[in-house]
Design a protein around this motif. Structure first.
Motif, mmCIF file in Angstrom:
data_model
loop_
_atom_site.group_PDB
_atom_site.id
_atom_site.type_symbol
_atom_site.label_atom_id
_atom_site.label_comp_id
_atom_site.label_asym_id
_atom_site.label_seq_id
_atom_site.Cartn_x
_atom_site.Cartn_y
_atom_site.Cartn_z
ATOM 1 N N LEU A 33 -7.502 -3.692 22.744
ATOM 2 C CA LEU A 33 -8.390 -3.247 23.806
ATOM 3 C C LEU A 33 -8.246 -1.758 24.098
ATOM 4 O O LEU A 33 -9.232 -1.085 24.428
ATOM 5 N N ILE A 34 -7.035 -1.233 23.975
ATOM 6 C CA ILE A 34 -6.768 0.141 24.392
ATOM 7 C C ILE A 34 -6.921 1.136 23.248
ATOM 8 O O ILE A 34 -7.453 2.232 23.421
ATOM 9 N N ILE A 35 -6.456 0.767 22.067
ATOM 10 C CA ILE A 35 -6.425 1.696 20.938
ATOM 11 C C ILE A 35 -7.700 1.541 20.114
ATOM 12 O O ILE A 35 -8.049 0.441 19.675
ATOM 13 N N SER A 36 -8.383 2.650 19.890
ATOM 14 C CA SER A 36 -9.587 2.662 19.051
ATOM 15 C C SER A 36 -9.437 3.538 17.815
ATOM 16 O O SER A 36 -10.223 3.410 16.875
ATOM 17 N N SER A 37 -8.439 4.398 17.806
ATOM 18 C CA SER A 37 -8.234 5.285 16.665
ATOM 19 C C SER A 37 -7.394 4.594 15.605
ATOM 20 O O SER A 37 -6.327 4.042 15.908
ATOM 21 N N PRO A 38 -7.828 4.606 14.333
ATOM 22 C CA PRO A 38 -7.010 3.988 13.269
ATOM 23 C C PRO A 38 -5.642 4.640 13.121
ATOM 24 O O PRO A 38 -4.695 3.998 12.669
ATOM 25 N N GLY A 39 -5.532 5.888 13.506
ATOM 26 C CA GLY A 39 -4.270 6.593 13.378
ATOM 27 C C GLY A 39 -3.242 6.222 14.428
ATOM 28 O O GLY A 39 -2.108 6.708 14.371
ATOM 29 N N LEU A 40 -3.616 5.374 15.393
ATOM 30 C CA LEU A 40 -2.690 4.952 16.442
ATOM 31 C C LEU A 40 -2.439 3.449 16.427
ATOM 32 O O LEU A 40 -1.873 2.909 17.374
ATOM 33 N N GLN A 41 -2.837 2.775 15.374
ATOM 34 C CA GLN A 41 -2.691 1.326 15.314
ATOM 35 C C GLN A 41 -1.224 0.909 15.310
ATOM 36 O O GLN A 41 -0.397 1.514 14.636
#
Length: 294
Positions: A225-233
């Motif tokens: 829900l919070i993370i949308s950037s692939p670099g922060l998965q």
């Protein structure tokens, strides 16, 4: 006559008790074997390629495909480190604030202490799924979306309740004389926390750390829900989206490579296995540390 009758009844009960014990152990052994089946299948599939898995699902991994782990470790090493960073800062915040709050509830007298502690107990009964929507709105309002620190902020908040409950019960089980002696010598409350409370609470602090590590490391819903950037998965998000294509000398297959995927699951389990291996002793000690009042 009374003695002989009791001996006869004991002989009659003996075989029944032994039979029940044998059945219990056999049942537990069967359940143990069944619980290991998925783990065995994951390890077996992680050393195979997709062609052999689709051709013979129950086949043995021979020759083993060690390259699957190379691919999985290369792809998932950064998400694992990212999740470890998230766990460390979250657990540090949980332990810091919960220790101070638990000590205050257990050792300090202030107005509204019982009411506040009752609210802590009451909020523990609220299911976490019911808090997803208000937490998401709050994260959007505070501009904490798409941030590991924003994730940690909410993990710290959600981990406070149970940690405060455990630490408060533990501090209450310790003798008051130790703290009174320190106060007579001129120690402040913060000094009592740092020099007396925390050293005594190391096992239960480790228990809180392990419980929250498992929860944060395996969480998928809130990071999604919070993370949308692939670099922060996180690692859970990376595994949910992990689907490398199977290929061979001719070309690519339309199906994902199950061997690399399962090896990714095995690689992601390594931190949890290490945590259980080296922390289980302290985990059990922490759970039982406040069972008997000193």
């Amino acid at each position: 006559m009374v003695g002989s009758s009791s001996q006869n009844s004991g002989r009659r009960r003996g075989p029944k008790v032994a039979t029940r014990t044998l059945i219990s152990y056999l049942t537990l052994f069967v359940l143990l074997l069944l619980s290991f089946v998925p783990i065995f299948m994951m390890i077996s599939m992680s050393f195979r390629d997709s062609l052999s898995i689709y051709g013979d699902f129950w086949g043995m991994p021979w020759p083993p495909k060690w390259g699957n782990y190379t691919f999985a470790l290369t792809d998932l090493f950064v998400p694992i480190l990212r999740t470890m960073y998230l766990c460390i800062i979250s657990i540090a915040g949980i332990i810091l604030f919960a220790t101070l709050s638990g000590y205050a509830f257990a050792r300090l007298a202030f107005l509204g202490r019982r009411l506040l502690f009752f609210l802590v107990i009451t909020m523990m009964t609220i299911p976490g799924m019911m808090l997803l929507t208000p937490n998401f709105i709050l994260a959007d309002f505070l501009h904490m979306k798409n941030s590991l620190e924003g994730l940690a902020f909410f993990y710290i908040g959600s981990g406070q309740l149970f940690a405060i409950f455990l630490l408060s019960a533990f501090f209450q089980s310790q003798p008051e004389e130790m703290f009174e002696a320190a106060r007579i010598e001129g120690a402040s409350e913060f000094r009592c926390v740092r020099s007396i409370a925390i050293p005594l609470a190391v096992p239960i602090l480790i228990t809180i750390g392990i419980m929250n590590f498992l929860s944060i490391y395996n969480d998928l819903v809130w990071p999604t829900l919070i993370i949308s950037s692939p670099g922060l998965q996180t690692i859970s998000m990376a595994l949910a989206n992990y689907a490398p294509s199977a290929g061979n000398a001719i070309g690519q297959m339309s199906r994902p490579d199950l061997g690399i995927i399962t090896s990714g699951y095995a690689v992601a389990s390594i931190p949890l296995l290490l945590l259980y291996t080296f922390g289980m002793k302290y985990f059990i000690e922490g759970l039982t540390s406040g069972a008997v009042k000193s």
